[in-house]
Design a protein around this motif. Structure first.
Motif, PDB file in Angstrom:
ATOM      1  N   TYR A 251      -6.161  -8.786  -5.757  1.00 32.87           N
ATOM      2  CA  TYR A 251      -6.612  -7.417  -5.917  1.00 32.87           C
ATOM      3  C   TYR A 251      -7.027  -6.978  -7.186  1.00 32.87           C
ATOM      4  CZ  TYR A 251      -6.745  -2.625  -5.590  1.00 32.87           C
ATOM      5  OH  TYR A 251      -7.240  -1.089  -5.475  1.00 32.87           O
ATOM      6  N   ARG A 252      -6.090  -7.298  -8.162  1.00 26.14           N
ATOM      7  CA  ARG A 252      -6.312  -7.057  -9.482  1.00 26.14           C
ATOM      8  C   ARG A 252      -7.536  -7.775 -10.112  1.00 26.14           C
ATOM      9  NH1 ARG A 252      -0.289  -7.627 -10.886  1.00 26.14           N
ATOM     10  NH2 ARG A 252       0.631  -5.580 -10.893  1.00 26.14           N
ATOM     11  N   LEU A 253      -7.782  -9.083  -9.898  1.00 20.61           N
ATOM     12  CA  LEU A 253      -9.012  -9.619 -10.231  1.00 20.61           C
ATOM     13  C   LEU A 253     -10.228  -9.069  -9.964  1.00 20.61           C
ATOM     14  CD1 LEU A 253      -8.013 -13.417 -10.021  1.00 20.61           C
ATOM     15  CD2 LEU A 253      -8.614 -12.135 -11.916  1.00 20.61           C
ATOM     16  N   ALA A 254     -10.258  -8.680  -8.347  1.00 24.26           N
ATOM     17  CA  ALA A 254     -11.476  -8.077  -7.826  1.00 24.26           C
ATOM     18  C   ALA A 254     -11.809  -6.698  -8.132  1.00 24.26           C
ATOM     19  CB  ALA A 254     -11.048  -7.868  -6.192  1.00 24.26           C
ATOM     20  N   TYR A 255     -10.624  -5.908  -8.479  1.00 28.97           N
ATOM     21  CA  TYR A 255     -10.639  -4.659  -9.134  1.00 28.97           C
ATOM     22  C   TYR A 255     -11.228  -4.689 -10.604  1.00 28.97           C
ATOM     23  CZ  TYR A 255      -9.052  -0.112 -10.895  1.00 28.97           C
ATOM     24  OH  TYR A 255      -9.065   1.316 -11.388  1.00 28.97           O
ATOM     25  N   ASP A 256     -10.705  -5.565 -11.415  1.00 34.21           N
ATOM     26  CA  ASP A 256     -11.159  -5.666 -12.746  1.00 34.21           C
ATOM     27  C   ASP A 256     -12.751  -6.199 -12.773  1.00 34.21           C
ATOM     28  OD1 ASP A 256      -8.789  -5.075 -13.945  1.00 34.21           O
ATOM     29  OD2 ASP A 256      -8.255  -7.136 -14.096  1.00 34.21           O
TER      30      ASP A 256
ATOM     31  N   SER B  54      -3.351 -11.447  -2.087  1.00 35.05           N
ATOM     32  CA  SER B  54      -2.227 -11.011  -3.271  1.00 35.05           C
ATOM     33  C   SER B  54      -2.678 -10.500  -4.079  1.00 35.05           C
ATOM     34  CB  SER B  54      -1.879 -12.568  -3.858  1.00 35.05           C
ATOM     35  OG  SER B  54      -3.229 -12.836  -5.016  1.00 35.05           O
ATOM     36  N   ILE B  55      -1.550  -9.654  -4.421  1.00 31.34           N
ATOM     37  CA  ILE B  55      -1.897  -8.799  -5.663  1.00 31.34           C
ATOM     38  C   ILE B  55      -2.555  -9.007  -6.771  1.00 31.34           C
ATOM     39  CG2 ILE B  55      -0.644  -7.335  -7.359  1.00 31.34           C
ATOM     40  CD1 ILE B  55       2.054  -7.593  -5.682  1.00 31.34           C
TER      41      ILE B  55
ATOM     42  N   ILE C 218      -2.184  -0.705  -5.569  1.00 33.16           N
ATOM     43  CA  ILE C 218      -1.202  -1.138  -6.604  1.00 33.16           C
ATOM     44  C   ILE C 218      -0.074  -0.381  -6.669  1.00 33.16           C
ATOM     45  CG2 ILE C 218      -1.088  -1.991  -9.068  1.00 33.16           C
ATOM     46  CD1 ILE C 218      -2.538  -3.914  -7.489  1.00 33.16           C
ATOM     47  N   SER C 219      -0.337   1.007  -6.824  1.00 40.72           N
ATOM     48  CA  SER C 219       0.759   1.770  -6.989  1.00 40.72           C
ATOM     49  C   SER C 219       1.917   1.713  -6.220  1.00 40.72           C
ATOM     50  CB  SER C 219       0.013   3.215  -7.285  1.00 40.72           C
ATOM     51  OG  SER C 219      -0.338   3.728  -6.120  1.00 40.72           O
ATOM     52  N   GLY C 220       1.701   1.288  -4.886  1.00 38.51           N
ATOM     53  CA  GLY C 220       2.732   1.499  -3.938  1.00 38.51           C
ATOM     54  C   GLY C 220       3.095   0.121  -3.556  1.00 38.51           C
ATOM     55  N   LEU C 221       3.234  -0.983  -4.434  1.00 42.29           N
ATOM     56  CA  LEU C 221       3.426  -2.270  -3.927  1.00 42.29           C
ATOM     57  C   LEU C 221       4.773  -2.891  -4.215  1.00 42.29           C
ATOM     58  CD1 LEU C 221       0.020  -3.850  -5.256  1.00 42.29           C
ATOM     59  CD2 LEU C 221       0.728  -3.701  -2.768  1.00 42.29           C
ATOM     60  N   ALA C 222       5.700  -2.091  -4.551  1.00 42.21           N
ATOM     61  CA  ALA C 222       7.005  -2.419  -5.014  1.00 42.21           C
ATOM     62  C   ALA C 222       7.640  -3.297  -3.682  1.00 42.21           C
ATOM     63  CB  ALA C 222       8.204  -1.228  -5.194  1.00 42.21           C
ATOM     64  N   GLY C 223       8.076  -4.380  -3.845  1.00 42.60           N
ATOM     65  CA  GLY C 223       8.636  -5.260  -3.026  1.00 42.60           C
ATOM     66  C   GLY C 223       7.917  -5.975  -2.004  1.00 42.60           C
ATOM     67  N   HIS C 224       6.634  -5.940  -2.423  1.00 41.94           N
ATOM     68  CA  HIS C 224       5.363  -6.576  -1.674  1.00 41.94           C
ATOM     69  C   HIS C 224       4.684  -7.678  -2.476  1.00 41.94           C
ATOM     70  CE1 HIS C 224       5.657  -3.602   1.890  1.00 41.94           C
ATOM     71  NE2 HIS C 224       5.690  -2.650   0.803  1.00 41.94           N
ATOM     72  N   ASP C 225       4.386  -8.733  -1.775  1.00 43.08           N
ATOM     73  CA  ASP C 225       3.634 -10.068  -2.587  1.00 43.08           C
ATOM     74  C   ASP C 225       2.169  -9.816  -2.188  1.00 43.08           C
ATOM     75  OD1 ASP C 225       3.930 -10.660   0.111  1.00 43.08           O
ATOM     76  OD2 ASP C 225       4.578 -12.739  -0.313  1.00 43.08           O
TER      77      ASP C 225
END
Length: 503
Positions: free
Chosen positions: A57-62, A53-54, A35-42
């Motif tokens: 990932y966030r849902l799986a991480y949470d 998708s981002i 996540i920390s390096g996702l600038a400009g990526h979908d």
């Protein structure tokens, strides 16, 4: 429930195959970024034409963070999660899933809506007290973990398709013999040891310690004798059994249910059947003629070179005999009667029934209480969420926990003092708490005199709770625990003196 979403990669064989799949996909591109390096990526991961998708990932991480927080008994910070490698664990899981999804896409694999519905209905997490799929339970369980129904169905379909790939490529594979030999040698290893036990009698009796010695020992181990934090709280349990009303079930309803489900209370007729198979119809007819001439079934068995064990089908109900022709013939015979020649699935046979156990039907009077209870439980399960809503509405209107419980005729239970380990001040264990570990943890996370979110029980019910007061942890004085301190000092002194003798 969500455990099944990871089960496709559960075995060592599957994991090895996943590694090979991932490596093969690297040839044409699998990219992953945190996540920390996702600038400009979908997307976080791209595997061919499949992307994660981002947001996914966030849902799986949470969800992974929530699972690990529950295991550790406290909410993990993102710094702690990173130190534990949660981000990399989630990324690895998503990479494996994306690789399998891409392979499924290339193979054209899919899952029909009917099969997806069947898998969802079979999920035990969504079954009500009656053992059947319950839509309200389905929606509530997903709400508890922050997942939408469409997300669950998508994930469930993905898992089913992934399993098709993993099972197809892993079928028939087994661990090498070298591995099994190594395990067998390890498990079968024996060791012989010699030891000598030093009895306490070698150093006993131990004189009572002086006040100065005891005081010094107490001060050195003061934290051991500290009183933990205690909390007083009340709880209300809301499960079908708490609101069922057997008096509301009429005799007519009981009778109707009994007649509708009579098979449930019926033990079918059982017959012990013997079957003698012949090679040809002529051989079977000749054997039947010899029976009519005075031969016995047992002699025919011996003449065919068989034993009684070879001919015994078993003691079975009619519907348990796979061959319909044999079943019909066997259940038309009297005890110890031999059949005519029957054309069975394995050739012509003669049958003999040696024992008949009649059908037994439990009378209504014997099962009416249980039927009444089951019907009352079923109705209570149906209205459970409505009662929950009534409780919430009553609390929202300003009523206390006790007042809301009284309105709904629910029992309030108060624990005057309990510590984090589930012990009372006298060290006795608090038993019969609903969802005991979760409830105790929630009580110690809550603020006094504050309404809290309900806990869900194993029976899809609820526990409402409220903390009344907190007794802070404190250091006890020596006088409060003198007897225990003396016992502990004596045990330590015995161990020290025995160790000195052993040296």
């Amino acid at each position: 429930m969500l455990g099944i979403l990871r089960s496709a990669a559960g075995t060592w064989v599957a994991k090895g195959l996943l590694v090979l799949l991932v490596l093969s996909f690297l040839v044409w591109g699998v990219s992953g970024q945190l996540i920390s390096g996702l600038a400009g990526h979908d997307s976080v991961i791209t595997a061919g034409g499949t992307k994660v998708s981002i947001n996914e990932y966030r849902l799986a991480y949470d969800r992974q963070l929530a699972v690990m927080s529950q295991q550790f008994g406290q909410r993990l910070s993102h710094e702690q999660a990173k130190a534990l490698g949660v981000d990399n664990q989630v990324l690895a899981q998503l990479v494996s899933g994306a690789v399998l999804d891409e392979q499924a896409r290339k193979l054209g694999l899919g899952l029909s809506k009917d099969r997806l519905a069947e898998l969802t209905r079979e999920d035990p997490a969504f079954k009500g007290p009656g053992g059947q799929f319950d839509r309200r339970t389905f929606e509530y369980m997903l709400q508890q973990i922050g997942m939408r129904p469409e997300d669950y169905l998508k994930n469930r379909a993905q898992v089913a398709v992934r399993q098709q790939i993993v099972e197809a490529v892993s079928d028939g594979l087994k661990a090498p013999d070298t591995f099994f030999k190594a395990v067998a040698l390890y498990r079968g290893e024996d060791r012989t040891i010699d030891y000598l036990t030093l009895p306490k009698a070698l150093v006993e009796p131990i004189a009572a310690p002086s006040d100065s010695v005891l005081s010094a020992y107490f001060e050195a181990n003061k934290k051991t004798y500290a009183a933990p934090e205690y909390r007083k709280f009340s709880y209300v349990r809301l499960e079908p059994v708490d609101i069922m009303d057997t008096t509301a079930v009429t005799d007519s309803q009981v009778s109707d249910d009994y007649n509708k489900n009579k098979a449930r209370y019926t033990t079918p007729e059982l017959r012990t059947v013997e079957q003698l198979v012949f090679k040809t119809p002529d051989a079977a007819k000749a054997a039947l003629d010899s029976l009519k001439a005075g031969a016995t079934f047992d002699k025919l068995v011996t003449a065919e070179g068989k034993t009684p064990a070879d001919t015994l089908l078993g003691t079975l109900a009619k519907d348990k005999i796979a061959d319909k022709a044999v079943a019909d013939a066997a259940f038309s015979l009297n005890a110890n009667e031999v059949s005519q020649v029957v054309q069975g699935a394995f050739g012509p046979v003669l049958l003999r029934v040696t024992e008949i156990k009649p059908e037994v039907v439990k009378p209504l009077a014997e099962v009416s209480d249980q039927i009444r209870k089951d019907l009352a439980l079923g109705e209570a399960s149906r209205i459970l969420l409505d009662v929950r809503d009534n409780y919430d509405d009553t609390r929202a209107a300003g009523s206390s926990l006790a007042e809301a419980a009284a309105k709904l005729k629910l029992k309030v239970v108060t624990m005057d003092a309990i510590d984090r380990s589930g012990l009372r001040p006298d060290a006795s264990i608090v038993k019969d708490l609903p969802q005991s570990p979760e409830l105790i943890k929630a009580v110690f996370d809550a603020e006094p005199n504050t309404e809290n979110d309900a806990l869900t029980t194993a029976d899809n019910g609820f526990v409402f709770y409220e903390v009344a007061s907190i007794t802070p942890a404190r250091d006890r004085t020596l006088d409060e625990v003198r007897q225990k301190v003396v016992a502990d000092w004596t045990a330590a002194e015995i161990s020290k003196r025995l160790a000195a003798k052993a040296d």
